[in-house]
Design an enzyme around this catalytic site. Structure first.
Site, mmCIF file in Angstrom:
data_model
loop_
_atom_site.group_PDB
_atom_site.id
_atom_site.type_symbol
_atom_site.label_atom_id
_atom_site.label_comp_id
_atom_site.label_asym_id
_atom_site.label_seq_id
_atom_site.Cartn_x
_atom_site.Cartn_y
_atom_site.Cartn_z
ATOM 1 N N ASP A 1 -2.524 0.593 -4.330
ATOM 2 C CA ASP A 1 -1.767 -0.620 -3.984
ATOM 3 C C ASP A 1 -1.029 -1.080 -5.237
ATOM 4 O O ASP A 1 -1.654 -1.370 -6.263
ATOM 5 C CB ASP A 1 -2.723 -1.692 -3.466
ATOM 6 N N HIS B 1 -9.400 -2.117 1.188
ATOM 7 C CA HIS B 1 -8.516 -2.434 0.052
ATOM 8 C C HIS B 1 -8.810 -3.854 -0.441
ATOM 9 O O HIS B 1 -9.243 -4.711 0.347
ATOM 10 C CB HIS B 1 -7.052 -2.417 0.470
ATOM 11 N N ASP C 1 0.870 -1.174 0.000
ATOM 12 C CA ASP C 1 0.000 0.000 0.000
ATOM 13 C C ASP C 1 0.903 1.219 0.000
ATOM 14 O O ASP C 1 1.450 1.581 1.039
ATOM 15 C CB ASP C 1 -0.905 -0.038 1.237
#
Length: 265
Positions: free
Chosen positions: A226, A256, A155
């Site tokens: 990401d 995410h 990330d």
DNA sequence: ATGCCTGCGGTTCGCAGA
């Protein structure tokens, strides 16, 4: 081999999703971020029972990174060289874990990266982000001299380009998209790394994060933050990049989703 | 203009996230 990265937003809250992803997708390597627990609290037994070795660099309540791999994990390094920058309380932040994963055709070096968010930008948090990016770039430069397959996965908290946001206009003053952030990300890539997703597609609408708030997922108001950055020796073997979008539709999801690369090794 | 949600620590609220 498949190498994936996933900001899981608490491994304790997401253990069911994690075990399901390992069982169904079976990545050879999975880099986790925001595990939000100390090393001793990581659900090591459950993950090992799923067939994975575990390396963890955790801390209490926040941050924390891990690397899971079917093959042995060797030469583990916790933190960027010289220790991570201290936060205001003088504690180190667990944001970088690096290891070597053996394969039939040699080793692949993998890093699990949780780059600082940096908001709000008019505070020391943004300085911390930019300096952390510069330290990462310096370290990546050294790793590249090894001329080995290398995957810097994690990330990054960086929106590299306007096409990486559904609504770029709402990010223009945000630490994830400000010019100094994007310039430093570009400097990292320009060392000779390949953004795996962009090597496979120029399309917009490819996101890895949707905020929990304001129905961002339902509106597909996402961003791509990401990333998997590949050394030339890894990029030469790149076959495919996958965004595992369906995990965002599960009950109690992370904000995410995993992103993975398939390498011909 | 602000908060919208979620997780954590620790206690019913503040901080952090992005």
């Amino acid at each position: 081999m498949r190498i994936a990265t996933w900001n899981i937003n608490s491994v304790k809250q997401r253990l069911g999703h994690l075990l399901a992803f390992l069982a169904e997708d079976a990545p050879d390597v999975l880099c986790l971020q925001e595990i939000k627990c100390v090393d001793e609290a990581f659900p090591r037994a459950e993950v090992e029972a799923a067939g994975y070795n575990v390396a963890v660099y955790g801390q209490k309540a926040f941050n924390g990174v891990a690397i899971l791999a079917r093959r042995p994990i060797e030469d583990v390094k916790r933190g960027l060289p010289g220790r991570d920058w201290a936060d205001q309380e003088g504690e180190d932040q667990a944001r970088y874990l690096e290891a070597s994963i053996s394969t039939d055709t040699g080793a692949v070096r993998v890093a699990s990266i949780y780059l600082p968010n940096g908001n709000p930008p008019d505070t020391p948090k943004y300085d911390y982000k930019l300096r952390w990016m510069e330290r990462l770039t310096e370290h990546a430069q050294n790793l590249l001299t090894l001329e080995e397959p290398l995957v810097l996965a994690g990330d990054y908290n960086v929106i590299p380009d306007p096409r990486d946001a559904a609504r770029p206009e709402i990010w223009v003053s945000d630490a994830l998209f400000l010019p100094p952030t994007r310039e430093r990300f570009r400097a990292l890539v320009d060392l000779g790394l390949t953004d795996a997703l962009r090597a496979c597609s120029d399309a917009g609408g490819l996101y890895s994060f949707w905020d929990y708030q304001a129905g961002a997922w339902q509106k597909n108001n996402g961003i791509r933050i990401d990333h998997l950055l590949l050394s030339p020796q890894a990029a030469d073997r790149l076959q495919h990049t996958t965004i595992h979008r369906s995990l965002r539709a599960l009950e109690k999801p992370s904000d995410h989703v995993p992103v993975s690369v398939d390498l011909a090794v």
